[in-house]
Design a protein around this motif. Structure first.
Motif, mmCIF file in Angstrom:
data_model
loop_
_atom_site.group_PDB
_atom_site.id
_atom_site.type_symbol
_atom_site.label_atom_id
_atom_site.label_comp_id
_atom_site.label_asym_id
_atom_site.label_seq_id
_atom_site.Cartn_x
_atom_site.Cartn_y
_atom_site.Cartn_z
ATOM 1 N N THR A 75 0.831 -1.204 0.000
ATOM 2 C CA THR A 75 0.000 0.000 0.000
ATOM 3 C C THR A 75 0.865 1.254 0.000
ATOM 4 O OG1 THR A 75 -1.792 -1.151 1.170
ATOM 5 C CG2 THR A 75 -1.782 1.256 1.282
ATOM 6 N N ILE B 97 -5.693 -4.706 -3.693
ATOM 7 C CA ILE B 97 -5.150 -3.428 -3.225
ATOM 8 C C ILE B 97 -5.297 -2.373 -4.324
ATOM 9 C CG2 ILE B 97 -3.097 -2.217 -2.378
ATOM 10 C CD1 ILE B 97 -2.045 -4.977 -1.447
ATOM 11 N N LYS C 220 -8.908 -1.078 -4.601
ATOM 12 C CA LYS C 220 -9.311 -0.123 -3.569
ATOM 13 C C LYS C 220 -8.637 1.241 -3.774
ATOM 14 C CE LYS C 220 -11.038 1.455 0.303
ATOM 15 N NZ LYS C 220 -12.464 1.875 0.371
ATOM 16 N N LEU C 221 -7.355 1.219 -4.147
ATOM 17 C CA LEU C 221 -6.616 2.471 -4.326
ATOM 18 C C LEU C 221 -6.925 3.155 -5.658
ATOM 19 C CD1 LEU C 221 -3.057 1.464 -3.013
ATOM 20 C CD2 LEU C 221 -4.741 2.895 -1.845
ATOM 21 N N ASP D 257 -9.919 -3.503 2.110
ATOM 22 C CA ASP D 257 -10.584 -2.197 2.107
ATOM 23 C C ASP D 257 -10.500 -1.543 3.487
ATOM 24 O OD1 ASP D 257 -11.209 -2.652 -0.516
ATOM 25 O OD2 ASP D 257 -13.371 -2.892 -0.214
ATOM 26 N N ILE E 228 -6.866 -0.303 4.143
ATOM 27 C CA ILE E 228 -6.487 0.888 3.382
ATOM 28 C C ILE E 228 -7.201 2.130 3.906
ATOM 29 C CG2 ILE E 228 -6.638 1.976 1.092
ATOM 30 C CD1 ILE E 228 -5.944 -0.799 -0.091
ATOM 31 N N TYR F 240 -5.257 3.037 6.898
ATOM 32 C CA TYR F 240 -3.925 3.527 6.527
ATOM 33 C C TYR F 240 -3.986 4.985 6.068
ATOM 34 C CZ TYR F 240 0.621 3.791 4.189
ATOM 35 O OH TYR F 240 1.893 4.165 3.810
#
Length: 343
Positions: free
Chosen positions: A197, A276, A279-280, A323, A326, A329
């Motif tokens: 991430t 990942i 989601k990003l 999810d 993140i 984060y």
């Protein structure tokens, strides 16, 4: 109950302590707050726990026997949950003595203190890494685990053997938990999800080992916590059907148990990375590398015994868990996603 949680400023220890406090238990946390990874992250976890009136904290090394004896004498615990350890397979290649000191000497002190202070149940972290060179899938607690592939794995197997000895000699109920690649909010910065991430947000390459041909039984931290919480109320018992003529590695004639705690659903590393990216909203730059020394190509937990004994199966879906991580984060580091660059 009054429960000692060692490693309470660590990833799993923090989440376990929060749950135990929520359920009305008195929790005593112990951690040495070492600098294996961000001390700030550990202190920020600890701040949340210290907000609870039922939480007491000791900054202490497990290896310091005199201090440990004093804490046990003063606090008079019902249950001990030992989650303090030197973690990481790859780091064990660089600094083996850290593993001996924390995972062997420290665990011996936990066993001795538990024995002399009438602890009702000792729960401790083992690891899926104990399966080592075993290729029989899914990994079962009834499998032989005589071929560890890293010193970290060897120390975790040693913990299981040491615990059995104390269960047998002193009738101390012990339960070892073989965790399978735990992830989630407040996770460790040396773990893949955190590293991936951070790198993707910063537009940097991520290292993809074994050229992406890896399978991991990723386990969301809430599923670990639920399992541990249920086990605090279920001290290990002897298996009356155990036989020395056909010895079962997963149970014993002594009050000793081990359990796998995994999602029972291995995920390809590249699919993990894709979740990942989804989601990003950013594509990862991948640097494909060979399998690292000490690593195993795949993990897969058989959790039948866990389900049978505590009526719970870890099954958080990988996209849901990623999810949540993140979102934490980005909130924790106050990151914003804008054209793949962290502002």
């Amino acid at each position: 109950m009054k429960i000692l949680v060692t490693g309470s400023a660590g990833f799993i220890g923090f989440h376990v302590s929060k749950r135990l406090l929520k359920e009305g238990n008195e929790v005593v946390g112990l951690d040495n707050i070492n600098d294996y990874y961000s001390v700030q992250l550990k202190e920020d976890r600890l701040k949340q726990l210290l907000d609870h009136h039922n939480f007491t904290f000791y900054k202490n090394d497990l290896e310091d026997l005199a201090s440990m004896q004093n804490i046990f004498t003063k606090e008079k615990f019902d249950v001990v949950i030992n989650l303090a350890a030197q973690a990481g397979v790859r780091y064990s290649l660089e600094n083996p003595h850290a593993y001996i000191n924390s995972n062997i000497v420290g665990f011996t002190n936990i066993l001795e203190c538990s024995r002399h202070h009438n602890i009702q149940h000792l729960i401790y972290a083992s690891s899926s890494s104990v399966y080592g060179a075993n290729e029989s899938l899914p990994f079962s607690i009834h499998d032989n685990i005589d071929h560890p592939m890293s010193l970290y794995a060897a120390t975790k197997k040693s913990n299981e053997l040491m615990a059995h000895t104390y269960s047998q000699l002193f009738n101390l109920p012990t339960t070892g938990l073989r965790f399978f690649t735990v992830y989630g909010p407040w996770g460790r910065p040396d773990m893949a999800l955190f590293l991936f991430t951070k790198a993707i947000l910063e537009g940097k390459e991520i290292d993809v080992f074994n050229n992406g041909d890896m399978l991991r039984d990723f386990t969301f931290v809430d599923d670990i916590v639920e399992s541990i919480f249920r086990l605090t109320q279920r001290p290990a018992k002897s298996n009356p059907e155990w036989s020395g003529l056909n010895p079962d590695p997963g149970t014993s004639y002594a009050p000793y148990r081990v359990y796998n705690i995994g999602n029972n659903s291995p995920v390809k590393l590249l699919d993990f990375i894709e979740a990942i990216e989804k989601k990003l909203g950013i594509a990862a730059k991948k640097n494909f590398l060979p399998l690292q020394a000490g690593d195993v190509p795949q993990t897969f937990a058989n959790v039948d015994d866990l389900i049978n004994d505590i009526q719970f199966k870890p099954e958080t879906k990988i996209q849901d868990g990623i999810d949540q991580f993140i979102e934490w984060y980005i909130s924790y580091y106050k990151k914003t996603i804008e054209s793949g660059v962290t502002q």
